[in-house]
Design a protein around this motif. Structure first.
Motif, PDB file in Angstrom:
ATOM      1  N   GLY A  39       0.819  -1.213   0.000  1.00 42.93           N
ATOM      2  CA  GLY A  39       0.000   0.000   0.000  1.00 42.93           C
ATOM      3  C   GLY A  39       0.846   1.253   0.000  1.00 42.93           C
ATOM      4  O   GLY A  39       1.869   1.341  -0.697  1.00 42.93           O
ATOM      5  N   GLY A  40       0.449   2.234   0.808  1.00 43.35           N
ATOM      6  CA  GLY A  40       1.174   3.508   0.857  1.00 43.35           C
ATOM      7  C   GLY A  40       2.624   3.329   1.274  1.00 43.35           C
ATOM      8  O   GLY A  40       3.535   3.972   0.734  1.00 43.35           O
ATOM      9  N   GLY A  70      -3.978   2.652   2.826  1.00 44.40           N
ATOM     10  CA  GLY A  70      -4.509   3.970   2.480  1.00 44.40           C
ATOM     11  C   GLY A  70      -4.288   5.002   3.556  1.00 44.40           C
ATOM     12  O   GLY A  70      -3.921   4.678   4.694  1.00 44.40           O
ATOM     13  N   TRP A  74      -1.611   9.752   0.632  1.00 42.57           N
ATOM     14  CA  TRP A  74      -1.606   9.258  -0.749  1.00 42.57           C
ATOM     15  C   TRP A  74      -2.924   9.549  -1.482  1.00 42.57           C
ATOM     16  O   TRP A  74      -3.140   9.064  -2.575  1.00 42.57           O
ATOM     17  CB  TRP A  74      -1.314   7.750  -0.775  1.00 42.57           C
ATOM     18  CG  TRP A  74      -0.063   7.410  -0.038  1.00 42.57           C
ATOM     19  CD1 TRP A  74       1.218   7.538  -0.484  1.00 42.57           C
ATOM     20  CD2 TRP A  74       0.023   6.909   1.309  1.00 42.57           C
ATOM     21  NE1 TRP A  74       2.104   7.156   0.492  1.00 42.57           N
ATOM     22  CE2 TRP A  74       1.405   6.755   1.594  1.00 42.57           C
ATOM     23  CE3 TRP A  74      -0.906   6.577   2.283  1.00 42.57           C
ATOM     24  CZ2 TRP A  74       1.862   6.285   2.825  1.00 42.57           C
ATOM     25  CZ3 TRP A  74      -0.467   6.113   3.512  1.00 42.57           C
ATOM     26  CH2 TRP A  74       0.913   5.972   3.773  1.00 42.57           C
ATOM     27  N   ASP A  75      -3.824  10.312  -0.832  1.00 42.40           N
ATOM     28  CA  ASP A  75      -5.090  10.638  -1.481  1.00 42.40           C
ATOM     29  C   ASP A  75      -4.841  11.641  -2.583  1.00 42.40           C
ATOM     30  O   ASP A  75      -4.201  12.669  -2.358  1.00 42.40           O
ATOM     31  CB  ASP A  75      -6.078  11.240  -0.460  1.00 42.40           C
ATOM     32  CG  ASP A  75      -6.912  10.153   0.190  1.00 42.40           C
ATOM     33  OD1 ASP A  75      -6.926   9.030  -0.349  1.00 42.40           O
ATOM     34  OD2 ASP A  75      -7.530  10.420   1.239  1.00 42.40           O
ATOM     35  N   ARG A  83      -1.820   4.821  -6.100  1.00 46.34           N
ATOM     36  CA  ARG A  83      -2.734   4.786  -4.951  1.00 46.34           C
ATOM     37  C   ARG A  83      -2.528   3.498  -4.157  1.00 46.34           C
ATOM     38  O   ARG A  83      -2.363   2.422  -4.743  1.00 46.34           O
ATOM     39  CB  ARG A  83      -4.194   4.806  -5.423  1.00 46.34           C
ATOM     40  CG  ARG A  83      -4.670   6.082  -6.078  1.00 46.34           C
ATOM     41  CD  ARG A  83      -6.188   6.069  -6.133  1.00 46.34           C
ATOM     42  NE  ARG A  83      -6.743   6.013  -4.781  1.00 46.34           N
ATOM     43  CZ  ARG A  83      -7.142   7.079  -4.107  1.00 46.34           C
ATOM     44  NH1 ARG A  83      -7.083   8.267  -4.641  1.00 46.34           N
ATOM     45  NH2 ARG A  83      -7.634   6.951  -2.892  1.00 46.34           N
ATOM     46  N   PRO A  84      -2.576   3.562  -2.817  1.00 44.83           N
ATOM     47  CA  PRO A  84      -2.418   2.349  -1.996  1.00 44.83           C
ATOM     48  C   PRO A  84      -3.428   1.262  -2.366  1.00 44.83           C
ATOM     49  O   PRO A  84      -3.097   0.072  -2.380  1.00 44.83           O
ATOM     50  CB  PRO A  84      -2.684   2.856  -0.576  1.00 44.83           C
ATOM     51  CG  PRO A  84      -2.397   4.319  -0.612  1.00 44.83           C
ATOM     52  CD  PRO A  84      -2.704   4.781  -2.005  1.00 44.83           C
ATOM     53  N   GLU A  85      -4.662   1.687  -2.690  1.00 44.44           N
ATOM     54  CA  GLU A  85      -5.725   0.718  -2.998  1.00 44.44           C
ATOM     55  C   GLU A  85      -5.408  -0.121  -4.231  1.00 44.44           C
ATOM     56  O   GLU A  85      -5.899  -1.238  -4.374  1.00 44.44           O
ATOM     57  CB  GLU A  85      -7.067   1.445  -3.208  1.00 44.44           C
ATOM     58  CG  GLU A  85      -7.642   2.085  -1.948  1.00 44.44           C
ATOM     59  CD  GLU A  85      -6.999   3.435  -1.595  1.00 44.44           C
ATOM     60  OE1 GLU A  85      -6.130   3.919  -2.357  1.00 44.44           O
ATOM     61  OE2 GLU A  85      -7.360   4.002  -0.538  1.00 44.44           O
ATOM     62  N   GLY A 281     -10.876  -0.010   7.394  1.00 48.39           N
ATOM     63  CA  GLY A 281      -9.728   0.573   6.708  1.00 48.39           C
ATOM     64  C   GLY A 281      -8.579   0.860   7.652  1.00 48.39           C
ATOM     65  O   GLY A 281      -8.482   0.274   8.745  1.00 48.39           O
TER      66      GLY A 281
END
Ligand code: IPM
Ligand code: MG
Length: 352
Positions: A39-40, A70, A74-75, A83-85, A281
């Motif tokens: 992810g991030g 997330g 990182w948004d 993106r982490p997702e 999350g």
């Protein structure tokens, strides 16, 4: 032989809830843990949320245990930014994990914690079976200066395999959720589910429910449901809603499975290891404070023991330790108490 587990702590509260979960697992069996950035955290280190190396390690493992990804860092609405997702979606797709199981079973000690009245949630025991590698999540995406699109696509084969999974897990009834009054993919979904039911599972009751109505019925009469079978995005939304029946989203575990059974050899594209993760999350607002509820992560480890490694007895031990801890009054802040992650872990460990 020790079971080989890849652990992916991810972001936010992830590392705080993975660490005690490994302690818990070590109390019930023999495991070799191999941790990877994801992810991030992986974006920061490698520029991508899921490296080829991490994916390969997951494929070679007996099971994968993931916390959460997330965070605001990182948004971005920039389609080119990593993106982490993407790591999560890449892992689900890369491991062929098309079946996401999200059991919703409010525990009696928490009946009072749900925003719904006790008599509404008493005895609720349902399973959301969410299709996880198709639909709008994985369709082509376009973006121009003044428009954007996301394609929702399903094939007959994709619907058949998730329908079979749902019917085989049902005790009495499958409620297949779609939007067949509007969407073409839903009309195909309904047709295929109806056929699989008639040809292979006539002993199970089947009903079709429109997604808006299902959202209402989940609150109005959740005891009605046994298995809820639905596509990727509807399942994402309905499972967060269903989580609140248990009192907190911090209580809901999930298992993502392909065609590999317990201990199946990892063969890319043909099943392989399962992925086990909480539904919640990364909770960046409470990350690092030591107050995260680790119970959904513990229960995800329970699902890993049962569905990923074939260790039903060990799974039951973890689940009853969690229930016993709640029975004894353990409450993290999300459940209206003030126990921190460490204390919660100790209370559960004491009951193992
Ligand atoms: C979930 C999550 C993910 C999803 C996100 C983080 C991509 O909400 O597992 O439900 O939408 O599938
Ligand atoms: Mg979700």
């Amino acid at each position: 032989m020790a079971h080989r587990i890849v652990t992916l702590p991810g972001d936010g509260i992830g590392p705080e809830i993975i660490a005690p979960t490994l302690e818990l697992l070590e109390a019930v069996g023999e495991f070799e843990f191999e941790q990877h950035l994801f992810g991030g955290a992986s974006i920061d280190a490698h520029g991508t949320a899921l490296t080829d190396e991490t994916l390969a390690a997951c494929r070679a493992a007996d099971a994968v245990l993931l916390a959460a990804v997330g965070g605001p860092k990182w948004d971005s609405t920039d389609p080119a930014a990593p993106r982490p997702e993407q790591g999560l979606l890449g892992l689900r797709k890369g491991l062929g994990l098309y079946a996401n199981l999200r059991p919703v079973r409010p525990l009696p000690p928490l009946y009072g914690t749900s925003p719904l009245r006790e008599e509404q949630i008493e005895g609720v025991d349902l399973l959301v079976v969410r299709e996880l590698t198709g639909g709008i999540y994985f369709g082509a995406k376009t973006r121009t200066a003044d428009s954007a699109s996301d394609l929702c696509e399903y094939s007959v084969a994709e619907i058949e395999r998730i329908a079979r999974r749902a019917f085989s897990l049902a005790r009495t009834r499958v409620s297949s959720v779609d939007k067949a009054n509007v969407l073409e993919t839903s009309r195909l979904w309904r047709e295929v589910v109806t056929r699989v039911h008639a040809q292979e599972y006539p002993e199970i009751e089947l009903e079709h429910v429109l997604v808006d109505n299902a959202a209402m019925q989940l609150i109005a009469g959740p005891r009605h449901f046994d298995v809820i079978l639905t596509e990727n995005m509807f399942g994402d939304i309905l499972s967060d809603e269903a989580a609140m029946l248990t009192g907190s989203i911090g209580m809901l575990p999930s298992a993502s499975l392909g065609d590999g059974g317990a201990g199946a050899q990892a063969t890319p594209g043909r099943g392989g290891p399962g992925l086990f993760e909480p539904v919640h999350g990364s909770a960046p607002d409470i990350a690092g404070l030591g107050v995260a509820n680790p119970l959904a992560m513990f229960l995800s480890a329970g699902l890993m023991l049962r569905h990923g490694l074939g260790l039903a007895q060990e799974a039951a031990a973890v689940e009853s330790a969690v229930e016993g801890a709640l029975q004894a009054g353990l409450r993290t802040p999300d459940l209206g108490g003030d126990a921190g992650t460490k204390e919660a872990t100790q209370v559960v460990l004491d009951r193992l």
